[in-house]
Design a protein around this motif. Structure first.
Motif, PDB file in Angstrom:
ATOM      1  N   GLU A 216       0.664  -1.096   0.026  1.00  0.00           N
ATOM      2  CA  GLU A 216      -0.105   0.099   0.026  1.00  0.00           C
ATOM      3  C   GLU A 216       0.680   1.247  -0.009  1.00  0.00           C
ATOM      4  OE1 GLU A 216      -2.929  -0.822  -0.484  1.00  0.00           O
ATOM      5  OE2 GLU A 216      -3.389  -2.530   0.629  1.00  0.00           O
ATOM      6  N   PHE A 217       1.081   1.870  -1.141  1.00  0.00           N
ATOM      7  CA  PHE A 217       1.906   2.872  -1.552  1.00  0.00           C
ATOM      8  C   PHE A 217       1.232   4.449  -1.279  1.00  0.00           C
ATOM      9  CE2 PHE A 217       4.492  -0.328  -2.736  1.00  0.00           C
ATOM     10  CZ  PHE A 217       5.583  -0.061  -1.759  1.00  0.00           C
ATOM     11  N   SER A 218      -0.066   4.231  -1.403  1.00  0.00           N
ATOM     12  CA  SER A 218      -0.993   5.360  -1.682  1.00  0.00           C
ATOM     13  C   SER A 218      -1.824   5.594  -0.604  1.00  0.00           C
ATOM     14  CB  SER A 218      -1.836   4.721  -2.849  1.00  0.00           C
ATOM     15  OG  SER A 218      -3.037   4.048  -2.404  1.00  0.00           O
ATOM     16  N   CYS A 219      -2.287   7.012  -0.508  1.00  0.00           N
ATOM     17  CA  CYS A 219      -3.029   7.358   0.705  1.00  0.00           C
ATOM     18  C   CYS A 219      -4.271   6.408   0.885  1.00  0.00           C
ATOM     19  CB  CYS A 219      -3.314   8.959   0.580  1.00  0.00           C
ATOM     20  SG  CYS A 219      -1.903   9.849   0.046  1.00  0.00           S
ATOM     21  N   LEU A 220      -4.907   6.448  -0.567  1.00  0.00           N
ATOM     22  CA  LEU A 220      -6.201   5.842  -0.349  1.00  0.00           C
ATOM     23  C   LEU A 220      -6.316   4.318  -0.121  1.00  0.00           C
ATOM     24  CD1 LEU A 220      -8.318   7.736  -3.064  1.00  0.00           C
ATOM     25  CD2 LEU A 220      -8.224   8.229  -0.515  1.00  0.00           C
ATOM     26  N   GLY A 221      -5.089   3.712   0.106  1.00  0.00           N
ATOM     27  CA  GLY A 221      -4.841   2.316   0.213  1.00  0.00           C
ATOM     28  C   GLY A 221      -5.592   1.963   1.642  1.00  0.00           C
ATOM     29  N   CYS A 222      -5.285   3.144   2.614  1.00  0.00           N
ATOM     30  CA  CYS A 222      -5.863   2.983   3.931  1.00  0.00           C
ATOM     31  C   CYS A 222      -6.943   4.018   4.275  1.00  0.00           C
ATOM     32  CB  CYS A 222      -4.813   3.100   4.940  1.00  0.00           C
ATOM     33  SG  CYS A 222      -3.342   2.213   4.714  1.00  0.00           S
ATOM     34  N   HIS A 223      -7.043   5.292   3.645  1.00  0.00           N
ATOM     35  CA  HIS A 223      -7.767   6.189   4.162  1.00  0.00           C
ATOM     36  C   HIS A 223      -8.936   6.084   2.900  1.00  0.00           C
ATOM     37  CE1 HIS A 223      -5.765   8.483   7.007  1.00  0.00           C
ATOM     38  NE2 HIS A 223      -4.654   8.324   6.189  1.00  0.00           N
ATOM     39  N   LYS A 224     -10.095   6.684   3.319  1.00  0.00           N
ATOM     40  CA  LYS A 224     -11.359   6.813   2.652  1.00  0.00           C
ATOM     41  C   LYS A 224     -11.846   8.268   2.605  1.00  0.00           C
ATOM     42  CE  LYS A 224     -14.108   5.343   6.623  1.00  0.00           C
ATOM     43  NZ  LYS A 224     -14.524   4.016   7.357  1.00  0.00           N
TER      44      LYS A 224
END
Lengths: 179, 232
Positions: free
Chosen positions: A171-179
């Motif tokens: 998960e290198f991207s913000c939206l990998g964990c954020h919504k």
């Protein structure tokens, strides 16, 4: 500047720094009291072998939250020991059937998508890796939350998430964990 | 499970009903804005009507999810926009956004929207909110992210997902694909391909005049635009 002026200035500076050092955390954070004393250590020794015995996961692997009163009342319908905290717990919560309002230290902000399914069930991450060694602690940790955001910044910071994800190449991207 | 998500949109199938826009708003907690105008409203997907004088066609346009050279990524001073190397999805982080709207100026597809108001839901409607999408506050930019909430859910179960617009389209005009596995169909085109943004949204139409929108500054944009390309 005279010697007296210098002393005056340095004393004032030291006083201001000390006041800021001591006062700023209180100004930023608000302490949330726990409803009662609780020892994870005693419960780990006497009531369960693993975290999951009380902190249940649902069938699909999602986390069911802080144990509800039913889980406590199974053993604590009548006093098992002689501590004042237990007596108070039974009188105030178990007998009237009132859920204690535990202060959750690890609650994540609303824009975070955290799933216990992916971390515990699929990723095989141990509870202690993120929550620390809570199981051997004698008292509940004090919970401080930010006065403005209402979130606790002491545990589970984004830096800790990012560090582990970097190490494992996930998960290198913000939206990998954020919504 | 690295995928490169993209969309195939068949313009000839689109009837312009707008079900995709409604489904998108419901899925992504986009509030109804009573005071919004065409310019100030928020809709992550917009169905444009184009015509050649005799016939009309409808073109759904959302974030085209450009490649590594996405214009919005370059201009953002906050690093609030990133292209996920694993999925190819261009992500917008409203919590980082400071509302300068450079990205809106940079986006050649007009696919980004600014929140002029804090979200307010009519009484009772807040119970229909989707817990997998965080509502955005006033003063930040937002856009399509291929229904990231559904991607999170799909990751949990290890299954597949489709965005809300794809699911809602009664004409099945929108197809959600993994570009690694399904290469774009023949005769498909991308909007403003000449800009080199390398979008992952492919359009298809059998009609020549519809295909010309690929070169216009926007669907139904300024008259005369794209003529140079036609001559050459």
């Amino acid at each position: 500047m005279t010697i007296r002026g210098e002393v005056f200035f340095l004393t004032g500076l030291a006083a201001a720094l000390a006041a800021g050092w001591a006062g700023l955390p209180r100004a930023l954070d608000r302490r949330i009291p726990q409803p009662m004393e609780f020892s994870h250590k005693v419960h780990a020794e006497k009531a369960g072998q693993s975290c999951e015995d009380c902190h249940r996961f649902r069938a699909d692997g999602s986390f069911a939250g802080i144990p509800p009163l039913d889980r406590c009342a199974g053993c604590h319908a009548a006093p098992m020991g002689a501590t004042a905290a237990e007596k108070k717990f039974i009188a105030e919560y178990v007998t009237p059937g009132r859920e204690p309002r535990w202060a959750a230290e690890s609650a994540q902000p609303e824009n975070v998508y955290f799933s216990h399914i992916t971390h515990v069930k699929r990723g095989k991450v141990k509870c202690e890796s993120c929550h620390g060694n809570v199981g051997s602690s004698n008292a509940l940790p004090p919970v401080y939350v930010d006065r403005i955001s209402g979130y606790s910044g002491k545990v589970m910071s984004m830096d800790a998430c990012v560090e582990c994800h970097r190490q494992r190449g996930l998960e290198f991207s913000c939206l990998g964990c954020h919504k | 499970m690295n995928a490169r998500y993209g969309m195939f949109i068949d313009i000839d199938r689109c009837t312009g009903c707008g079900a995709c826009m409604v489904a998108c708003a419901v899925e992504n907690n986009i509030p109804p804005l009573p005071a919004a105008t065409d310019r100030k409203g928020v809709t992550w997907i917009r169905v444009y009507r184009i015509g050649n004088g005799q016939r009309s066609a409808f073109v759904p346009v959302m974030c085209q999810h450009c490649g590594q050279n996405a214009p919005c990524v370059h201009v953002c001073p906050q690093q609030a926009v990133d292209v996920d190397p694993a999925t190819g999805i261009v992500g917008q982080m409203p919590q980082r956004c400071l509302g300068c709207r450079y990205c809106m100026a940079a986006c050649p597809y007009h696919a980004r929207y600014f929140n002029w108001w804090d979200p307010v839901w009519p009484r009772g409607m807040e119970q229909t909110l989707n817990p997998d999408a965080a509502p955005r506050m006033r003063g930040v930019v937002e856009k399509c992210n291929f229904c990231q909430g559904r991607l999170h859910r799909a990751k949990e179960s290890g299954g597949q997902f489709v965005p809300a617009c794809v699911e809602a389209c009664p004409a099945q005009a929108i197809e959600f694909v993994d570009l690694h596995q399904s290469p774009p169909p023949a005769n498909s085109f991308r909007l403003l391909e000449k800009l080199g943004t390398d979008p992952k949204t492919y359009y298809h139409s059998k009609r020549d005049w519809v295909r010309e929108i690929a070169n216009a500054p926007g669907p139904g944009g300024a008259p005369g635009a794209g003529k140079e390309n036609r001559r050459g």
